[in-house]
Design an enzyme around this catalytic site. Structure first.
Site, PDB file in Angstrom:
ATOM      1  N   LEU A 130      10.800  67.138-108.581  1.00 25.01           N
ATOM      2  CA  LEU A 130       9.922  67.672-109.633  1.00 25.01           C
ATOM      3  C   LEU A 130       9.968  69.200-109.699  1.00 25.01           C
ATOM      4  O   LEU A 130       8.962  69.841-109.997  1.00 25.01           O
ATOM      5  CB  LEU A 130       8.483  67.153-109.463  1.00 25.01           C
ATOM      6  CG  LEU A 130       8.369  65.634-109.293  1.00 25.01           C
ATOM      7  CD1 LEU A 130       6.937  65.224-109.051  1.00 25.01           C
ATOM      8  CD2 LEU A 130       8.938  64.900-110.505  1.00 25.01           C
ATOM      9  N   HIS A 131      11.133  69.752-109.376  1.00 23.38           N
ATOM     10  CA  HIS A 131      11.315  71.199-109.443  1.00 23.38           C
ATOM     11  C   HIS A 131      12.420  71.565-110.432  1.00 23.38           C
ATOM     12  O   HIS A 131      13.338  72.333-110.095  1.00 23.38           O
ATOM     13  CB  HIS A 131      11.682  71.750-108.050  1.00 23.38           C
ATOM     14  CG  HIS A 131      10.641  71.479-107.016  1.00 23.38           C
ATOM     15  ND1 HIS A 131      10.932  71.319-105.683  1.00 23.38           N
ATOM     16  CD2 HIS A 131       9.300  71.321-107.134  1.00 23.38           C
ATOM     17  CE1 HIS A 131       9.818  71.086-105.017  1.00 23.38           C
ATOM     18  NE2 HIS A 131       8.806  71.076-105.871  1.00 23.38           N
TER      19      HIS A 131
END
Ligand code: FAD
Length: 532
Positions: A466-467
């Site tokens: 989720l980066h």
């Protein structure tokens, strides 16, 4: 309506820009955000992140396209859709990245972005509970604190790391990231410190700052090759706002390239397929998607309490009271308080893996409710993937989600690193320090021993960390989207400032570096304004 600056997206970077640009009362600033006000109570209680991770009221809830190298899996991809953006729903772990990350940006042609260049902006952001120093700030808007609890299981993990030769690092945000240690978190006095609470709330009264939530931007408006404003939907009708200074896209790594494409900036062939008139040919838009990968290994533990059991029954009630009365306990915790940063090969100059230590386990793979029994999870996360993904508009309709491909585990090197990270995770749990707590491994489970078996588990159940970053990368090469002053190549009056401009994703969670980008962008814009 006419403004000097229009900022699209009130996320980690957008709120910073809104604050800094409106500090000069002469600047009329408009901040447009697709999501609502940040009134949802679970945004502000740190452990409440579990409530908003898939809450469409404050979250875009995207999904990846089928991932070729991960058995066609489609990952769930949460992103904040609320004031504060993803900083209002994230895990609050505060990691800046490595010295080598920023020096690498500068070496790739991004002058002004070396570690020594960006350090002052990291310092400017924070009020650190450890006090001001040559590395940390004492009076910035963002509250950064030591919140990790000295629980039995956390202490055992720190000891386990040292037992297998990972040294204790007292400051993961110091000049050397390598080692095992406590993470600081963007939490102050037991409450989440999003950029909406840190940067926006204190300046909402400014008359020259117009904040419009629930405003979905359709596209940037151009006069020839000059951006002159934006078109957006709000309260059921279409609006236009004009900018005399600049339009700044801060929509994040998925939305900023999509908005550029919907505005006619991107690969001409792609735009023509969607029927979008081409304003400028810029083939790098939406390319170069980078992220971190995570394979999660899980264990049942004993003789220790974890989030699983602390958030159930009578204990949950006691924790609730502890939070309400003293702002202490499990509800004040970020997603994980301890991590190890390791090199999978000795010849590497700096860590290529983050091992995230969660004192919680999900009930089952794919189920986001907590297991009733005590458990721990280690997220084995390669930080420097070789594979690159893409994000593109898949429809001329601005309400349609973009198509996202990560291409996780696309290269042999990425797969090797993932397996090596999983093996070190197991080594941590096999230590003397962990012996009193080790019950059994729940996933992938003891039957998975060969590299192929571990890799198969990673492909089936691993996911994006989720980066997402780097989809409007800063640089001077043909695939760069913005230059080192964050201006979009080939047009005027348009900048991008968010995680999408990172030339390469930083090694660590991305919120801190994105806030730094917001600070530096504002500084560059104001310097240019004052010199003209
Ligand atoms: C669940 C989760 C946990 C995470 N945990 C951590 C963590 O613990 N530590 C960490 O460092 N990082 C973490 N991250 C990553 C980090 O939070 C992000 O990298 C960072 O917030 C990105 O900031 P941004 O400004 O690029 O985008 P965002 O913060 O996502 O901001 C973009 C904003 O633009 C708005 N927007 C988009 N399109 C439009 C449009 N068309 N019109 C108007 N507005 C629009 C969005 O609604 C959003 O508010 C996590 C991410 C997720 C999803």
């Amino acid at each position: 309506m006419a403004y000097d600056y229009i900022i699209v997206g009130a996320g980690s970077a957008g709120c910073v820009l809104a604050n800094r640009l409106s500090a000069d009362p002469k600047n009329r600033v408009l901040l447009l955000e697709a999501g609502p006000e940040d009134k949802n109570v679970w945004i502000h209680v740190p452990l409440g992140y579990g409530r908003n991770i898939d809450n469409p009221a404050v979250n875009w809830c995207f999904e990846s396209q089928p991932e070729e190298y991960c058995h066609g899996q489609r990952y769930f991809l949460p992103r904040g859709k609320v004031l504060g953006g993803t900083s209002s729903i994230n895990g609050m772990v505060y990691v800046r990245g490595q010295v080598e990350d920023f020096d690498g940006w500068a070496q790739a042609g991004c002058r002004g972005w070396s570690y020594d260049d960006v350090l002052p902006y990291f310092i400017k952001c924070e009020t650190n509970s450890r006090g001001a120093s040559d590395l940390h700030g004492g009076d910035g808007p963002l509250q950064i604190s030591d919140v990790g609890e000295e629980t039995v299981i956390n202490r055992a993990m720190l000891a386990a790391g040292q037992e297998i030769g990972i040294h204790f690092n007292p400051d993961i945000n110091g000049r050397v990231q390598e080692g095992i240690g406590w993470h600081q978190a963007s939490i102050g006095k037991g409450r989440r410190c999003s950029t909406a609470t840190a940067y926006l709330k204190p300046v909402r009264h400014r008359k020259n700052l117009d904040v419009q939530p629930e405003a979905l931007v359709r596209r940037v408006l151009f006069d020839g090759k000059r951006a002159v404003g934006v078109e957006y939907d709000r309260s059921g009708s279409r609006h236009e706002a004009r900018a005399g200074g600049a339009v700044i896209l801060s929509g994040g790594a998925f939305a900023s390239p999509q908005i550029l494409e919907l505005s006619g900036i991107g690969d001409p062939a792609r735009l023509q397929t969607l029927g979008i008139p081409v304003v400028h040919d810029l083939p790098g838009v939406g390319e170069n998607l980078q992220d971190h990968f995570a394979a999660h290994l899980r264990w049942r533990v004993k003789n220790a309490r974890t989030f699983n059991d602390r958030t159930r029954g009578l204990r949950a009630m006691a924790e609730g009271l502890n939070y309400i009365l003293r702002r202490k306990g499990v509800l004040t915790q970020p997603t994980f308080a301890i991590a190890a940063y390791i090199r999978t090969r000795p010849e590497l100059a700096s860590p290529d893996v983050q091992l995230q230590f969660f004192t919680a386990t999900y009930k089952a793979l794919g189920d986001r409710s907590l297991d009733p029994e005590p458990g721990v999870t280690i997220g084995a996360c390669p930080l420097r993937l070789e594979g690159r993904g893409q994000v593109h508009a898949q429809s001329p309709d601005h309400r349609a989600p973009p198509a996202i491909w990560h291409n996780l585990l696309a290269t042999e090197g990425d797969r090797r690193t993932a397996v090596s990270a999983m093996r070190t995770s197991r080594a941590l749990m096999a230590t003397e320090a962990m012996k009193p707590h080790f019950e059994f491994e729940t996933t992938p489970g003891p039957d998975a021993q060969a590299d192929d078996e571990l890799l198969d588990y990673a492909r089936r159940f691993g996911r994006s960390c989720l980066h997402p970053a780097s989809t409007c990368k800063m640089g001077v090469d043909a695939m760069a989207v913005v230059d080192p002053s964050l201006k979009v190549h080939g047009v005027e009056g348009l900048r991008v400032a968010d995680a999408s401009v990172m030339p390469n994703v930083v090694c660590g969670n991305t919120n801190a570096a994105t806030i730094m980008i917001g600070e530096k962008a504002a500084d560059m814009i104001l310097a240019e304004q004052n010199s003209s």
